[in-house]
Design a protein around this motif. Structure first.
Motif, PDB file in Angstrom:
ATOM      1  N   SER A 604       0.846  -1.196   0.000  1.00  0.00           N
ATOM      2  CA  SER A 604       0.000   0.000   0.000  1.00  0.00           C
ATOM      3  C   SER A 604       0.877   1.241   0.000  1.00  0.00           C
ATOM      4  CB  SER A 604      -0.928   0.015   1.223  1.00  0.00           C
ATOM      5  OG  SER A 604      -0.182  -0.027   2.428  1.00  0.00           O
ATOM      6  N   PHE A 605       0.482   2.219  -0.803  1.00  0.00           N
ATOM      7  CA  PHE A 605       1.232   3.459  -0.926  1.00  0.00           C
ATOM      8  C   PHE A 605       0.407   4.623  -0.382  1.00  0.00           C
ATOM      9  CE2 PHE A 605       2.861   0.755  -4.352  1.00  0.00           C
ATOM     10  CZ  PHE A 605       4.229   0.812  -4.104  1.00  0.00           C
ATOM     11  N   LYS A 606       1.056   5.477   0.373  1.00  0.00           N
ATOM     12  CA  LYS A 606       0.403   6.665   0.904  1.00  0.00           C
ATOM     13  C   LYS A 606       1.015   7.903   0.260  1.00  0.00           C
ATOM     14  CE  LYS A 606      -0.394   9.285   5.178  1.00  0.00           C
ATOM     15  NZ  LYS A 606      -0.087   9.379   6.633  1.00  0.00           N
ATOM     16  N   TYR A 607       0.138   8.829  -0.182  1.00  0.00           N
ATOM     17  CA  TYR A 607       0.582  10.082  -0.779  1.00  0.00           C
ATOM     18  C   TYR A 607       0.445  11.187   0.269  1.00  0.00           C
ATOM     19  CZ  TYR A 607      -0.029   7.870  -5.425  1.00  0.00           C
ATOM     20  OH  TYR A 607       0.044   7.048  -6.528  1.00  0.00           O
ATOM     21  N   GLY A 633       3.271  -0.928   3.294  1.00  0.00           N
ATOM     22  CA  GLY A 633       2.909  -2.339   3.298  1.00  0.00           C
ATOM     23  C   GLY A 633       4.082  -3.255   3.572  1.00  0.00           C
ATOM     24  N   LYS A 634       3.885  -4.543   3.227  1.00  0.00           N
ATOM     25  CA  LYS A 634       4.868  -5.577   3.533  1.00  0.00           C
ATOM     26  C   LYS A 634       5.861  -5.827   2.402  1.00  0.00           C
ATOM     27  CE  LYS A 634       1.580  -8.138   6.441  1.00  0.00           C
ATOM     28  NZ  LYS A 634       0.877  -9.440   6.629  1.00  0.00           N
ATOM     29  N   TYR A 635       5.579  -5.279   1.226  1.00  0.00           N
ATOM     30  CA  TYR A 635       6.399  -5.610   0.068  1.00  0.00           C
ATOM     31  C   TYR A 635       6.949  -4.345  -0.580  1.00  0.00           C
ATOM     32  CZ  TYR A 635       3.705  -9.955   0.501  1.00  0.00           C
ATOM     33  OH  TYR A 635       3.114 -11.102   0.968  1.00  0.00           O
ATOM     34  N   SER A 636       8.168  -4.426  -1.048  1.00  0.00           N
ATOM     35  CA  SER A 636       8.697  -3.354  -1.887  1.00  0.00           C
ATOM     36  C   SER A 636       7.951  -3.378  -3.219  1.00  0.00           C
ATOM     37  CB  SER A 636      10.199  -3.546  -2.109  1.00  0.00           C
ATOM     38  OG  SER A 636      10.903  -3.467  -0.884  1.00  0.00           O
ATOM     39  N   GLY A 637       7.835  -2.226  -3.850  1.00  0.00           N
ATOM     40  CA  GLY A 637       7.095  -2.203  -5.101  1.00  0.00           C
ATOM     41  C   GLY A 637       7.268  -0.900  -5.854  1.00  0.00           C
ATOM     42  N   LYS A 638       6.604  -0.826  -6.995  1.00  0.00           N
ATOM     43  CA  LYS A 638       6.637   0.367  -7.835  1.00  0.00           C
ATOM     44  C   LYS A 638       5.240   0.961  -7.926  1.00  0.00           C
ATOM     45  CE  LYS A 638      10.522  -1.227 -10.660  1.00  0.00           C
ATOM     46  NZ  LYS A 638      10.999  -1.579 -12.018  1.00  0.00           N
ATOM     47  N   LYS A 664       6.781   6.783 -12.644  1.00  0.00           N
ATOM     48  CA  LYS A 664       6.820   5.492 -11.967  1.00  0.00           C
ATOM     49  C   LYS A 664       8.029   5.466 -11.041  1.00  0.00           C
ATOM     50  CE  LYS A 664       5.651   0.724 -12.936  1.00  0.00           C
ATOM     51  NZ  LYS A 664       5.245  -0.210 -14.001  1.00  0.00           N
ATOM     52  N   VAL A 665       7.787   5.172  -9.776  1.00  0.00           N
ATOM     53  CA  VAL A 665       8.854   5.192  -8.786  1.00  0.00           C
ATOM     54  C   VAL A 665       8.891   3.876  -8.029  1.00  0.00           C
ATOM     55  CG1 VAL A 665       8.869   7.690  -8.476  1.00  0.00           C
ATOM     56  CG2 VAL A 665       7.328   6.299  -7.103  1.00  0.00           C
ATOM     57  N   ALA A 666      10.094   3.433  -7.685  1.00  0.00           N
ATOM     58  CA  ALA A 666      10.283   2.245  -6.855  1.00  0.00           C
ATOM     59  C   ALA A 666      10.457   2.685  -5.410  1.00  0.00           C
ATOM     60  CB  ALA A 666      11.501   1.463  -7.323  1.00  0.00           C
ATOM     61  N   VAL A 667       9.677   2.081  -4.510  1.00  0.00           N
ATOM     62  CA  VAL A 667       9.738   2.437  -3.092  1.00  0.00           C
ATOM     63  C   VAL A 667       9.843   1.155  -2.273  1.00  0.00           C
ATOM     64  CG1 VAL A 667       8.703   3.780  -1.232  1.00  0.00           C
ATOM     65  CG2 VAL A 667       8.176   4.368  -3.612  1.00  0.00           C
ATOM     66  N   ASN A 668      10.915   1.023  -1.527  1.00  0.00           N
ATOM     67  CA  ASN A 668      11.078  -0.140  -0.660  1.00  0.00           C
ATOM     68  C   ASN A 668      10.068  -0.098   0.477  1.00  0.00           C
ATOM     69  OD1 ASN A 668      13.238  -1.181  -2.133  1.00  0.00           O
ATOM     70  ND2 ASN A 668      14.730   0.016  -0.981  1.00  0.00           N
ATOM     71  N   ARG A 669       9.722  -1.255   1.008  1.00  0.00           N
ATOM     72  CA  ARG A 669       8.778  -1.297   2.124  1.00  0.00           C
ATOM     73  C   ARG A 669       9.363  -0.523   3.309  1.00  0.00           C
ATOM     74  NH1 ARG A 669       9.152  -7.413   4.705  1.00  0.00           N
ATOM     75  NH2 ARG A 669      11.393  -7.390   5.136  1.00  0.00           N
ATOM     76  N   GLY A 670       8.498   0.238   3.950  1.00  0.00           N
ATOM     77  CA  GLY A 670       8.913   1.051   5.079  1.00  0.00           C
ATOM     78  C   GLY A 670       9.657   2.312   4.703  1.00  0.00           C
TER      79      GLY A 670
END
Length: 721
Positions: A604-607, A633-638, A664-670
């Protein structure tokens, strides 16, 4: 930081000017060289260069060292070689190629980097096969979901189309191969495509249907462009003065060549005078083509000037000197591990997670010991099929094989076909066969297999025969009785994952209502099966976003709501104007099945912290919107951050919102990422037909940032003077 950037810019300014002068000098030198060659040519030699001399080549001038140009279809890769004068394959052992993901798959990545990699790899393969011009990319606007070439095209949005077109063109041409952008323009249906007259307002043309072509020319610097089969406002695209001379060659300053689609030339004098440079694919002996003996005779009769012929030859020679005669031409490569990796990465980023209500995905492989893989699309290959270009793929990993590759050592994977996709279209009679009958003899064992398995993965959808050039679909319904299969398998095993492989929207209403896990994939190239398996298992976190709207019902789409598809009396009146795709759905307050830009993630991504660099802008300034995207969330993602703009209290007709930027951006979990989205205030302009100019309406604009056109997370108000 801004001071440093200013310093660097000032320090480099003399170098930039020097490089620009060098480029201008080189261009002038090349133009002079080409003019010198033309002076040595006879009229017969000039005319010979203006039409095909085989199915996929056109004449050079051997005595002057000018080679012929070679062409190749390219939506999905370099097609197998055919005879010079017949469409039959040569059946060589040396013409296999990489199968690339289809156009809407590339668009679903929302990633220009992937489009560039697509172009580079395709250009390298074309070079290895000695092709000078790739007939790609194709990026006409998706006006109707039924269009047979929706799978080949990119998107319903002109801005998304433009950004991906620029990148794919640059990628192809980085390899000394010309990109041929197509089909110019308004080729939005295959029904009556040779004779349909698209009646389109100039505003809709300039705001919706032309921007990607403009960008591919002005920013991508495409060397060639292909005219469409259809007519626009009464004139065939291959002889459309407004389209080819006024806009393309005049306003956009296009220096390359304009070629017809195969068999898409309709006259000699009108086509020559109104902007066509090269005739390809017409029937009959080559000397009888419009741009062969008839054009020679027209010049001799004074109906076409030799100066105009020289201009056309100049454009063709300009392309030759940028491709086959370029200094230090690259060697090319084909079927390489690097190309397979590019295909895998594109496919991985294109897959869209539509629903994951019970969080069955990613698949828990520690508890699942048996999987029923069901559906003809699990074993189907998509490199070939239908009418038009395909690829003789060196290999193609199917969905079933991909799952076995990733899970077969530890999980019992069993297969049931469930349905048979034996659809054929009778092109000579322009008639479809029945494709929606369920097969009880295949459904029953599939349901039984699902019942006795820990999980079921049901892989349905379309194929390249059902979605094809030269015909449009009749409706949005799933083919091959698939809905009945879905119902039976779901009843047998509630833990059923639905995977849809297709290139265009379908009716998923019942599946969306009754099934808790849905993945959308595409005709995803040689590595499609591996990419799908890695998304299912969680090795890849899905990041694809839909490049077009899925309507809840066909009549919700503008062309169908206004009863303008396929048209009447060979005329399609584009009554919806600028309200195409999500612009229509949002402005008319119509709820789609899935909206433009939609796609879920395993995380999940928060803006937060959205702000603009200023509150007020002049129409010649740049606008920067910044925000923070956090992965909670629990997973890294884009995540693809999408920026839409709305005019508050507009005086002119406006869509509810329009896409103006995305990243498009890659964001590691946490972790969090700072995102900046830039566009020009001039990009807010609309085309005012009363004054024939682009106009920025002053006043307030709302900038909305979100995960889709309907999932807006934050907004800000600015003023433009």
């Amino acid at each position: 930081m801004r001071c440093i950037h200013t310093y660097i810019k000032r320090a480099l300014a003399p170098c930039i000017v020097f490089i620009s002068l060098q480029s201008a000098y080189a261009q002038t030198a090349l133009d002079k060289k080409i003019d010198g060659i033309i002076k040595k040519m006879t009229l017969k030699e000039k005319i010979a260069m203006l039409h095909g001399n085989s199915l996929f080549s056109s004449e050079g001038v051997k005595r002057l060292g000018i080679p012929e140009l070679t062409y190749d279809d390219g939506p999905l890769g370099v097609r197998e070689d055919v005879g010079r004068f017949t469409w039959g394959p040569l059946r060589l052992k040396t013409d296999s190629a990489t199968f690339f993901p289809n156009g809407s798959a590339v668009a679903a990545t929302w990633n220009p980097v992937m489009a560039y990699r697509f172009g580079v790899a395709m250009g390298q393969e074309a070079l290895a096969r000695k092709k000078n011009i790739m007939l790609a990319p194709a990026f006409n606007i998706c006006r109707t979901p039924l269009c047979g070439r929706t799978y080949e095209y990119y998107s319903e949005d002109p801005f998304l189309n433009a950004q991906l077109a620029i990148s794919s063109v640059k990628g192809i041409q980085s390899q000394n191969v010309a990109a041929c952008v197509k089909h110019f323009a308004v080729n939005n249906q295959e029904t009556w495509r040779d004779s349909i007259n698209a009646v389109v307002s100039e505003r809709a043309l300039r705001e919706i249907y032309l921007p990607a072509f403009k960008a591919s020319i002005e920013q991508g610097h495409a060397y060639t462009i292909m005219s469409a089969y259809n007519l626009i406002n009464g004139a065939h695209c291959s002889e459309n003065e407004f389209l080819l001379n006024k806009i393309l060659k005049g306003e956009w300053g296009f220096k390359g060549l304009v070629m017809s689609d195969w068999g898409g030339t309709h006259s000699t004098v009108a086509a020559a005078q109104n902007g066509l440079d090269l005739e390809m694919g017409s029937s009959g002996p080559f000397e009888k083509w419009y741009f062969a003996d008839p054009l020679y005779d027209a010049v001799k009769a004074g109906k076409v000037s030799e100066k105009l012929i020289d201009e056309k030859v100049h454009r063709i020679l300009w392309v030759i000197y940028h491709t086959s005669l370029v200094a230090h031409r690259l060697p090319g490569s084909i079927n390489t591990p690097a190309h397979s990796k590019a295909v895998y990465d594109i496919a991985s980023e294109s897959i869209v997670l539509l629903k994951n209500q019970k969080h069955l995905l990613p698949l828990n492989t520690s508890t699942v010991k048996s999987i029923a893989v069901i559906g003809d699309n699990a074993i189907h290959t998509f490199a070939t099929g239908g009418f038009g270009a395909g690829v003789k793929a060196k290999y193609e990993v199917t969905a079933l094989q991909g799952l076995k590759n990733r899970l077969g050592k530890n999980i019992d994977i069993r297969f049931a076909q469930g349905y048979k996709a034996d659809y054929k279209f009778n092109y000579s009679a322009a008639r479809k066969q029945e494709a929606n009958k369920p097969n009880p003899e295949l459904i029953a064992p599939a349901a039984e297999l699902a019942k006795t398995s820990d999980a079921a993965i049901l892989i349905i959808g379309s194929n390249r025969e059902y979605e094809s050039e030269a015909h449009d679909r009749a409706d949005l319904s799933l083919p091959f009785g698939e809905q009945e299969l879905v119902n039976a398998v779901t009843a047998a095993n509630p833990n059923t994952i639905i995977v849809v492989i297709a290139g265009a929207p379908y009716d998923l209403n019942e599946i969306k209502k009754n099934n808790h896990t849905i993945i959308w994939s595409w005709f995803n190239g040689s590595e499609g099966g591996n990419a799908l398996a890695d998304v299912i298992t969680g090795k890849v976190n899905p990041s694809g976003k839909l490049p077009f709207t899925f309507p809840a019902k066909l009549d919700d789409s503008p062309a169908h709501a206004l009863n303008t598809f396929p048209g009447k009396n060979l005329t399609a009146d584009y009554k919806e104007g600028i309200l195409v795709g999500y612009r229509w759905f949002d402005t008319k307050k119509i709820e789609p099945l899935y909206c433009f830009g939609y796609g879920l993630s395993y995380t999940s991504f928060k803006y937060s912290a959205i702000k603009t660099d200023k509150k007020s802008y002049k129409n010649n300034e740049n606008i920067t919107t910044s925000l923070r995207v956090s992965n909670n969330g629990k997973y890294s993602g884009k995540e693809t951050v999408q920026l839409y703009v709305s005019k508050l209290n507009p005086k002119a007709e406006k869509a509810e919102k329009e896409l103006k930027a995305f990243k498009k951006v890659a964001v590691n979990r946490g972790s969090s990422a700072q995102v900046a989205l830039n566009f020009k205030a001039a990009d807010l302009a609309y085309f005012d037909e009363s004054v024939k100019k682009w106009v920025v309406e002053p006043g307030q604009y709302k900038i909305s940032v979100g995960a889709s056109s309907r999932d807006i997370r934050a907004s800000a108000i600015i003023t433009v003077d």
